[in-house]
Design a protein around this motif. Structure first.
Motif, PDB file in Angstrom:
ATOM      1  N   SER A  18       0.842  -1.194   0.000  1.00 47.31           N
ATOM      2  CA  SER A  18       0.000   0.000   0.000  1.00 47.31           C
ATOM      3  C   SER A  18       0.877   1.245   0.000  1.00 47.31           C
ATOM      4  CB  SER A  18      -0.881  -0.039   1.247  1.00 47.31           C
ATOM      5  OG  SER A  18      -1.338   1.239   1.532  1.00 47.31           O
ATOM      6  N   TYR A  19       0.701   2.104  -0.997  1.00 45.66           N
ATOM      7  CA  TYR A  19       1.577   3.277  -1.126  1.00 45.66           C
ATOM      8  C   TYR A  19       0.817   4.590  -0.970  1.00 45.66           C
ATOM      9  CZ  TYR A  19      -0.650   3.086  -5.670  1.00 45.66           C
ATOM     10  OH  TYR A  19      -1.596   3.023  -6.660  1.00 45.66           O
ATOM     11  N   LYS A  23      -2.594   3.757   3.669  1.00 46.94           N
ATOM     12  CA  LYS A  23      -1.547   3.744   4.693  1.00 46.94           C
ATOM     13  C   LYS A  23      -2.060   4.354   5.997  1.00 46.94           C
ATOM     14  CE  LYS A  23       1.661   6.101   2.661  1.00 46.94           C
ATOM     15  NZ  LYS A  23       2.973   6.720   2.432  1.00 46.94           N
ATOM     16  N   ARG A  24      -1.357   4.042   7.074  1.00 45.10           N
ATOM     17  CA  ARG A  24      -1.699   4.609   8.387  1.00 45.10           C
ATOM     18  C   ARG A  24      -1.632   6.133   8.318  1.00 45.10           C
ATOM     19  NH1 ARG A  24       2.735   1.282  11.616  1.00 45.10           N
ATOM     20  NH2 ARG A  24       3.861   2.161   9.852  1.00 45.10           N
ATOM     21  N   HIS A  29      -7.425   4.531   5.369  1.00 42.37           N
ATOM     22  CA  HIS A  29      -6.879   3.551   6.319  1.00 42.37           C
ATOM     23  C   HIS A  29      -7.975   2.955   7.206  1.00 42.37           C
ATOM     24  CE1 HIS A  29      -3.812   1.327   8.381  1.00 42.37           C
ATOM     25  NE2 HIS A  29      -4.242   1.778   9.550  1.00 42.37           N
ATOM     26  N   VAL A  46       7.170  -1.602   6.928  1.00 37.44           N
ATOM     27  CA  VAL A  46       7.394  -0.565   5.920  1.00 37.44           C
ATOM     28  C   VAL A  46       8.425  -1.084   4.930  1.00 37.44           C
ATOM     29  CG1 VAL A  46       8.201   1.800   5.522  1.00 37.44           C
ATOM     30  CG2 VAL A  46       6.795   1.277   7.527  1.00 37.44           C
ATOM     31  N   GLY A  77       6.281   2.300   1.081  1.00 40.39           N
ATOM     32  CA  GLY A  77       4.891   2.095   1.465  1.00 40.39           C
ATOM     33  C   GLY A  77       4.787   1.059   2.562  1.00 40.39           C
ATOM     34  N   GLU A  78       3.568   0.617   2.819  1.00 38.08           N
ATOM     35  CA  GLU A  78       3.316  -0.348   3.880  1.00 38.08           C
ATOM     36  C   GLU A  78       2.876  -1.669   3.294  1.00 38.08           C
ATOM     37  OE1 GLU A  78       1.851   2.965   7.150  1.00 38.08           O
ATOM     38  OE2 GLU A  78       0.377   1.577   6.328  1.00 38.08           O
TER      39      GLU A  78
END
Length: 186
Positions: A18-19, A23-24, A29, A46, A77-78
């Motif tokens: 997820s970019y 994301k948080r 989110h 990350v 990203g995550e």
């Protein structure tokens, strides 16, 4: 009850990179949090793309990853591990069936030390997927951004982001993109 033993994770979950807004700290989110709460997603860390990719903003500061390895920058990203049910909710959000985004493999490298070994192994075998801009408008979006991209979707890039429900409703997502790519750069 014995037949309900969980199958090995490899077959049941998909690693999703997820970019952008998932994301948080970003607007979508809440969906990820929802999936985490129901056990349909877990945060893995990350990470950064192994190769360079263009990450650009489209209309309403919506982020798009373009499937043009070698251009742009390495994107941070995550990574989330997502169940089949979670994946179908993400696919719905990303408009997979409507030609908004496409979900395709991406190769990642750990951004920080201490990623877990199982994830590292999965990464090396390229089981990670990302939502890329659909081919139908990818090239125009790259040109419209003057072939300039960023390495992470941060609060700075997200400034001015407009949630889907707050956009003009009589236009489709793809209409918004068409208008954006045909409008002059600011």
């Amino acid at each position: 009850m014995g037949h309900e033993t969980k199958a090995p994770t490899e077959t049941t979950t998909t690693l999703v990179f997820s970019y952008g807004t998932l994301k948080r700290g970003f607007s979508n989110h809440v969906l990820m949090q929802d999936l985490i709460r129901t056990g349909d997603a877990s945060f893995k860390g990350v990470y950064q793309t192994l190769e360079k990719y263009p990450l650009v903003c489209g209309p309403y500061r919506v982020p798009f990853l373009l499937n043009k390895p070698g251009s742009g920058q390495r994107v941070t990203g995550e990574l989330y591990s997502v169940s089949p049910r979670g994946l179908s909710r993400l696919d719905e959000l990303e408009g997979i069936s409507r030609g908004h985004y496409v979900r395709q493999p991406i190769r990642l490298a750990a951004k920080e030390e201490g990623g877990d070994l199982e994830t590292e192994r999965a990464l090396s075998s390229c089981l990670v997927e990302a939502y890329y801009a659909h081919k139908s408008y990818e090239e125009e979006l790259w040109e419209r951004n003057r072939r300039r991209s960023f390495g992470a979707y941060t609060e700075k890039e997200a400034r001015g982001y407009v949630k889907r429900n707050d956009r003009p409703q009589h236009l489709s997502f793809l209409d918004h993109i068409r208008i954006f790519v045909s409008s002059p750069c600011d």
